[in-house]
Design an enzyme around this catalytic site. Structure first.
Site, PDB file in Angstrom:
ATOM      1  N   HIS A   1      -2.779   7.486   6.908  1.00  0.00           N
ATOM      2  CA  HIS A   1      -1.803   8.398   6.282  1.00  0.00           C
ATOM      3  C   HIS A   1      -2.480   9.672   5.794  1.00  0.00           C
ATOM      4  O   HIS A   1      -1.892  10.751   5.826  1.00  0.00           O
ATOM      5  CB  HIS A   1      -1.116   7.717   5.093  1.00  0.00           C
ATOM      6  CG  HIS A   1       0.026   6.832   5.483  1.00  0.00           C
ATOM      7  ND1 HIS A   1       1.128   7.285   6.163  1.00  0.00           N
ATOM      8  CD2 HIS A   1       0.239   5.499   5.278  1.00  0.00           C
ATOM      9  CE1 HIS A   1       1.974   6.281   6.362  1.00  0.00           C
ATOM     10  NE2 HIS A   1       1.461   5.182   5.836  1.00  0.00           N
TER      11      HIS A   1
ATOM     12  N   GLN B   1       2.764   9.991   1.491  1.00  0.00           N
ATOM     13  CA  GLN B   1       4.059   9.306   1.603  1.00  0.00           C
ATOM     14  C   GLN B   1       5.007   9.677   0.475  1.00  0.00           C
ATOM     15  O   GLN B   1       6.206   9.420   0.560  1.00  0.00           O
ATOM     16  CB  GLN B   1       3.866   7.782   1.589  1.00  0.00           C
ATOM     17  CG  GLN B   1       3.220   7.254   2.858  1.00  0.00           C
ATOM     18  CD  GLN B   1       3.124   5.738   2.800  1.00  0.00           C
ATOM     19  OE1 GLN B   1       2.195   5.197   2.236  1.00  0.00           O
ATOM     20  NE2 GLN B   1       4.101   5.059   3.368  1.00  0.00           N
TER      21      GLN B   1
ATOM     22  N   GLY C   1       0.837  -1.195   0.000  1.00  0.00           N
ATOM     23  CA  GLY C   1       0.000   0.000   0.000  1.00  0.00           C
ATOM     24  C   GLY C   1       0.868   1.239   0.000  1.00  0.00           C
ATOM     25  O   GLY C   1       2.008   1.214   0.482  1.00  0.00           O
TER      26      GLY C   1
ATOM     27  N   HIS D   1      -4.823   1.365   7.437  1.00  0.00           N
ATOM     28  CA  HIS D   1      -3.453   1.887   7.561  1.00  0.00           C
ATOM     29  C   HIS D   1      -3.241   3.067   6.605  1.00  0.00           C
ATOM     30  O   HIS D   1      -2.751   4.130   6.998  1.00  0.00           O
ATOM     31  CB  HIS D   1      -2.459   0.751   7.255  1.00  0.00           C
ATOM     32  CG  HIS D   1      -1.016   1.166   7.238  1.00  0.00           C
ATOM     33  ND1 HIS D   1      -0.086   0.677   8.120  1.00  0.00           N
ATOM     34  CD2 HIS D   1      -0.339   2.019   6.423  1.00  0.00           C
ATOM     35  CE1 HIS D   1       1.105   1.225   7.854  1.00  0.00           C
ATOM     36  NE2 HIS D   1       0.966   2.039   6.832  1.00  0.00           N
ATOM     37  N   GLU D   2      -3.642   2.866   5.334  1.00  0.00           N
ATOM     38  CA  GLU D   2      -3.429   3.928   4.335  1.00  0.00           C
ATOM     39  C   GLU D   2      -4.319   5.129   4.623  1.00  0.00           C
ATOM     40  O   GLU D   2      -3.911   6.280   4.434  1.00  0.00           O
ATOM     41  CB  GLU D   2      -3.675   3.395   2.918  1.00  0.00           C
ATOM     42  CG  GLU D   2      -2.788   2.224   2.493  1.00  0.00           C
ATOM     43  CD  GLU D   2      -1.306   2.462   2.702  1.00  0.00           C
ATOM     44  OE1 GLU D   2      -0.853   3.613   2.600  1.00  0.00           O
ATOM     45  OE2 GLU D   2      -0.590   1.485   3.007  1.00  0.00           O
TER      46      GLU D   2
ATOM     47  N   CYS E   1       5.612  -0.218   7.437  1.00  0.00           N
ATOM     48  CA  CYS E   1       5.247   0.949   6.645  1.00  0.00           C
ATOM     49  C   CYS E   1       6.451   1.352   5.801  1.00  0.00           C
ATOM     50  O   CYS E   1       7.571   1.376   6.315  1.00  0.00           O
ATOM     51  CB  CYS E   1       4.853   2.087   7.585  1.00  0.00           C
ATOM     52  SG  CYS E   1       4.374   3.594   6.736  1.00  0.00           S
ATOM     53  N   LEU E   2       6.229   1.662   4.528  1.00  0.00           N
ATOM     54  CA  LEU E   2       7.343   2.062   3.655  1.00  0.00           C
ATOM     55  C   LEU E   2       8.025   3.330   4.165  1.00  0.00           C
ATOM     56  O   LEU E   2       9.199   3.555   3.876  1.00  0.00           O
ATOM     57  CB  LEU E   2       6.848   2.287   2.220  1.00  0.00           C
ATOM     58  CG  LEU E   2       6.442   1.035   1.431  1.00  0.00           C
ATOM     59  CD1 LEU E   2       5.911   1.424   0.066  1.00  0.00           C
ATOM     60  CD2 LEU E   2       7.599   0.061   1.290  1.00  0.00           C
TER      61      LEU E   2
HETATM   62 ZN    ZN Z   1       2.316   3.339   5.908  1.00  0.00          ZN
END
Ligand code: ZN
Length: 147
Positions: free
Chosen positions: A137, A54, A49, A133-134, A91-92
């Protein structure tokens, strides 16, 4: 998928990860280009994701791919949540960090897709988790906030 570019994924101390992202007025050519680049970047980074904040873009867009092809969410709203399950998440934007997060296991989501079509759909299990989760963000929330 021809005009995409690899986007730079912002890391946890970047202020853009803490902003409330702005609603998308209309999904046009520039938004579709961003979406394509986000999908490409997510695949290159081997993530499941990726949200626009991000990559430093304050818009309510995220993409998800659990291995069956990409899903695109524009202006998502979680209308209903059911159940709760704790699971480790990464998380990236936070390499090498895992946080145990309780998420609803079944959610009803209203969203627009990359073709400007509106949907209202139920998602369960891992897909529901990644959407939550997304969506965090888009509200400037990170998994470390759950630690
Ligand atoms: Zn994330």
């Amino acid at each position: 998928m021809e005009n995409y570019t690899l986007l730079k994924v912002r890391l946890y101390d970047d202020p853009c990860l803490r902003e409330e992202a702005k609603p998308v007025k209309d999904v046009g050519a520039s938004e579709r280009l961003l979406i394509q680049s986000m999908i490409y970047t997510m695949h290159q980074m081997q993530g499941i994701g990726l949200a626009a904040p991000q990559v430093g873009i304050s818009q309510r867009i995220f993409v998800i791919d659990l291995g069956h092809g990409p899903f695109v969410f524009v202006n998502p709203v979680i209308l209903k949540k059911e159940g709760g399950l704790a699971m480790d998440e990464g998380c990236l934007s936070m390499p090498n960090i895992n946080v145990n997060v309780v998420r609803a296991t079944k959610i009803l989501v209203k969203y627009t897709d990359e073709s400007n079509q509106k949907h209202e759909r139920t998602f369960e299990n891992l897909m529901a988790r990644v959407i939550q989760h997304e969506n965090d963000h888009l509200n400037g929330r990170l998994i470390i906030d759950y630690a």
